[in-house]
Design a protein around this motif. Structure first.
Motif, PDB file in Angstrom:
ATOM      1  N   VAL A  68     -11.077   3.988   1.671  1.00 28.44           N
ATOM      2  CA  VAL A  68     -10.056   4.086   2.530  1.00 28.44           C
ATOM      3  C   VAL A  68     -11.137   5.156   2.186  1.00 28.44           C
ATOM      4  O   VAL A  68     -11.227   6.094   1.606  1.00 28.44           O
ATOM      5  CB  VAL A  68      -8.749   4.270   2.148  1.00 28.44           C
ATOM      6  N   GLY A  69     -11.496   6.217   3.744  1.00 27.20           N
ATOM      7  CA  GLY A  69     -12.189   6.911   3.647  1.00 27.20           C
ATOM      8  C   GLY A  69     -12.493   8.272   4.385  1.00 27.20           C
ATOM      9  O   GLY A  69     -11.910   7.339   6.053  1.00 27.20           O
ATOM     10  N   SER A 123     -10.501   8.532  10.365  1.00 30.67           N
ATOM     11  CA  SER A 123      -9.976   8.042   8.515  1.00 30.67           C
ATOM     12  C   SER A 123      -9.866   6.603   8.977  1.00 30.67           C
ATOM     13  O   SER A 123      -9.434   6.741   9.751  1.00 30.67           O
ATOM     14  CB  SER A 123      -8.836   8.822   7.910  1.00 30.67           C
ATOM     15  N   VAL A 124     -10.757   5.855   8.298  1.00 22.66           N
ATOM     16  CA  VAL A 124     -10.237   4.441   8.382  1.00 22.66           C
ATOM     17  C   VAL A 124     -10.150   3.456   6.963  1.00 22.66           C
ATOM     18  O   VAL A 124     -10.837   4.343   5.616  1.00 22.66           O
ATOM     19  CB  VAL A 124     -11.682   3.495   9.146  1.00 22.66           C
ATOM     20  N   GLY A 125      -9.288   2.474   7.282  1.00 25.61           N
ATOM     21  CA  GLY A 125      -9.210   1.628   5.554  1.00 25.61           C
ATOM     22  C   GLY A 125      -9.718   0.528   6.121  1.00 25.61           C
ATOM     23  O   GLY A 125      -9.630  -0.335   7.199  1.00 25.61           O
ATOM     24  N   GLY A 126     -10.868   0.118   5.032  1.00 26.93           N
ATOM     25  CA  GLY A 126     -11.260  -1.005   5.335  1.00 26.93           C
ATOM     26  C   GLY A 126     -10.772  -2.625   4.605  1.00 26.93           C
ATOM     27  O   GLY A 126     -10.368  -2.596   4.199  1.00 26.93           O
ATOM     28  N   LEU A 127     -10.924  -3.472   5.127  1.00 26.20           N
ATOM     29  CA  LEU A 127     -10.533  -4.875   4.901  1.00 26.20           C
ATOM     30  C   LEU A 127     -10.642  -5.891   6.008  1.00 26.20           C
ATOM     31  O   LEU A 127     -11.228  -6.015   6.693  1.00 26.20           O
ATOM     32  CB  LEU A 127      -9.089  -5.253   4.947  1.00 26.20           C
ATOM     33  N   ASP A 128     -10.590  -7.671   5.108  1.00 32.21           N
ATOM     34  CA  ASP A 128     -11.588  -8.465   5.713  1.00 32.21           C
ATOM     35  C   ASP A 128     -10.595  -8.859   7.398  1.00 32.21           C
ATOM     36  O   ASP A 128      -8.875  -8.885   7.224  1.00 32.21           O
ATOM     37  CB  ASP A 128     -11.263  -9.834   5.420  1.00 32.21           C
ATOM     38  N   ALA A 129     -11.183  -8.685   8.330  1.00 31.48           N
ATOM     39  CA  ALA A 129     -10.419  -8.369   9.777  1.00 31.48           C
ATOM     40  C   ALA A 129      -9.583  -9.710   9.773  1.00 31.48           C
ATOM     41  O   ALA A 129      -8.664 -10.451  10.492  1.00 31.48           O
ATOM     42  CB  ALA A 129     -11.367  -9.390  11.221  1.00 31.48           C
ATOM     43  N   ALA A 130     -10.568 -11.214   9.095  1.00 27.30           N
ATOM     44  CA  ALA A 130      -8.954 -12.258   9.072  1.00 27.30           C
ATOM     45  C   ALA A 130      -7.735 -12.264   8.670  1.00 27.30           C
ATOM     46  O   ALA A 130      -6.941 -12.909   8.791  1.00 27.30           O
ATOM     47  CB  ALA A 130      -9.788 -13.129   7.869  1.00 27.30           C
ATOM     48  N   LEU A 131      -7.335 -10.900   7.685  1.00 26.94           N
ATOM     49  CA  LEU A 131      -6.174 -10.172   7.198  1.00 26.94           C
ATOM     50  C   LEU A 131      -5.094  -9.683   8.388  1.00 26.94           C
ATOM     51  O   LEU A 131      -3.773  -9.613   7.756  1.00 26.94           O
ATOM     52  CB  LEU A 131      -6.418  -9.524   6.125  1.00 26.94           C
ATOM     53  N   PHE A 159     -13.349   9.167  -0.359  1.00 27.99           N
ATOM     54  CA  PHE A 159     -14.348   9.898   0.081  1.00 27.99           C
ATOM     55  C   PHE A 159     -14.856  10.374   1.453  1.00 27.99           C
ATOM     56  O   PHE A 159     -14.064   9.793   2.538  1.00 27.99           O
ATOM     57  CB  PHE A 159     -15.481   8.325   0.049  1.00 27.99           C
ATOM     58  N   HIS A 160     -15.890  11.302   1.972  1.00 31.28           N
ATOM     59  CA  HIS A 160     -16.363  12.044   2.801  1.00 31.28           C
ATOM     60  C   HIS A 160     -18.125  10.136   3.488  1.00 31.28           C
ATOM     61  O   HIS A 160     -18.393  10.796   2.504  1.00 31.28           O
ATOM     62  CB  HIS A 160     -16.685  12.490   3.025  1.00 31.28           C
ATOM     63  N   CYS A 216     -12.403  20.873   2.747  1.00 31.44           N
ATOM     64  CA  CYS A 216     -11.167  21.411   2.023  1.00 31.44           C
ATOM     65  C   CYS A 216     -11.110  20.749   1.649  1.00 31.44           C
ATOM     66  O   CYS A 216     -10.177  21.445   0.809  1.00 31.44           O
ATOM     67  CB  CYS A 216     -10.623  22.194   2.849  1.00 31.44           C
ATOM     68  N   ASP A 217     -11.905  19.275   1.035  1.00 27.98           N
ATOM     69  CA  ASP A 217     -11.226  18.788  -0.204  1.00 27.98           C
ATOM     70  C   ASP A 217     -12.284  19.182  -1.569  1.00 27.98           C
ATOM     71  O   ASP A 217     -13.348  18.801  -0.680  1.00 27.98           O
ATOM     72  CB  ASP A 217      -9.821  17.565  -0.046  1.00 27.98           C
ATOM     73  N   THR A 218     -12.018  18.659  -2.513  1.00 20.22           N
ATOM     74  CA  THR A 218     -12.880  18.004  -3.717  1.00 20.22           C
ATOM     75  C   THR A 218     -13.390  16.426  -3.349  1.00 20.22           C
ATOM     76  O   THR A 218     -14.566  16.098  -4.280  1.00 20.22           O
ATOM     77  CB  THR A 218     -12.410  18.691  -4.743  1.00 20.22           C
ATOM     78  N   LEU A 219     -13.373  16.156  -2.896  1.00 25.67           N
ATOM     79  CA  LEU A 219     -13.785  13.787  -2.549  1.00 25.67           C
ATOM     80  C   LEU A 219     -15.129  14.164  -2.070  1.00 25.67           C
ATOM     81  O   LEU A 219     -15.678  14.524  -1.416  1.00 25.67           O
ATOM     82  CB  LEU A 219     -12.881  13.174  -1.537  1.00 25.67           C
ATOM     83  N   PRO A 220     -15.901  13.037  -3.019  1.00 22.76           N
ATOM     84  CA  PRO A 220     -17.107  12.745  -2.789  1.00 22.76           C
ATOM     85  C   PRO A 220     -17.365  12.566  -1.297  1.00 22.76           C
ATOM     86  O   PRO A 220     -17.238  12.206  -0.756  1.00 22.76           O
ATOM     87  CB  PRO A 220     -16.910  11.644  -3.441  1.00 22.76           C
ATOM     88  N   ARG A 221     -19.032  13.648  -1.561  1.00 19.59           N
ATOM     89  CA  ARG A 221     -19.458  13.138   0.286  1.00 19.59           C
ATOM     90  C   ARG A 221     -20.537  13.054   0.184  1.00 19.59           C
ATOM     91  O   ARG A 221     -21.250  12.996  -0.855  1.00 19.59           O
ATOM     92  CB  ARG A 221     -19.394  15.223   0.673  1.00 19.59           C
ATOM     93  N   PHE A 222     -20.604  11.958   1.244  1.00 12.18           N
ATOM     94  CA  PHE A 222     -22.411  10.993   1.194  1.00 12.18           C
ATOM     95  C   PHE A 222     -22.646  11.734   2.431  1.00 12.18           C
ATOM     96  O   PHE A 222     -22.158  11.474   3.820  1.00 12.18           O
ATOM     97  CB  PHE A 222     -21.956   9.587   1.721  1.00 12.18           C
ATOM     98  N   THR A 223     -24.199  11.713   2.472  1.00  7.82           N
ATOM     99  CA  THR A 223     -25.184  12.705   3.618  1.00  7.82           C
ATOM    100  C   THR A 223     -24.940  11.208   4.573  1.00  7.82           C
ATOM    101  O   THR A 223     -24.792  11.593   6.266  1.00  7.82           O
ATOM    102  CB  THR A 223     -26.374  12.847   3.785  1.00  7.82           C
TER     103      THR A 223
END
Ligand code: ZN
Ligand code: ZN
Length: 135
Positions: free
Chosen positions: A24-25, A42-50, A108-109, A122-129
């Motif tokens: 979730v990120g 903001s998205v949550g990933g899961l198998d499409a079949a579920l 994460f971001h 404005c949060d402290t979650l890990p950030r990725f370029t």
């Protein structure tokens, strides 16, 4: 397993899915921005079949953003629903369409390198370029 429900703005589309995402990120890429109209997605990933379409399968319109990614939205109200990854069959649900709160929260971001210049994280979650491992 506890389940979540999700629906579009007009209610034509209703989805049902397990309350258990693989991740979730927040995605700050310019394409999510265009598709959702928001500063980030903001998205949550899961198998499409579920993921079950409870109602409104005929209301789900699809747009092929690329050979890999297909975007789903409601053809009546335009609500952004999810993206589908062809190679992995992963579905990235837009968390904003959930009707029930998920137990997980974003951790994460990604694509911070292309975030909206007018938005400040404005949060402290890990950030990725871009994505983790692709810096
Ligand atoms: Zn709708
Ligand atoms: Zn994105």
């Amino acid at each position: 397993m506890s389940m979540l429900t999700a629906s579009c703005l007009c209610g034509a589309v209703q989805l049902r899915l397990p309350d258990r995402f693989d991740y979730v990120g927040h995605c700050h890429c310019s394409e999510c921005r265009k598709f959702t109209g928001a500063a980030f997605s903001s998205v949550g990933g899961l198998d499409a079949a579920l993921v079950t379409t409870v109602r409104g399968a005929e209301a789900i319109a699809l747009y092929d953003k690329s050979a890999e990614t297909r975007l789903a939205f409601c053809r009546h109200c335009g609500a952004s629903l999810y993206s589908l990854k062809r190679s992995s069959n992963k579905l990235n649900l837009r968390l904003g369409i959930l009707d029930t709160p998920p137990s997980q929260t974003p951790t994460f971001h990604i694509f911070v390198g292309s975030k909206a210049p007018w938005h400040e994280i404005c949060d402290t979650l890990p950030r990725f370029t871009t994505r983790p491992g692709e810096e």
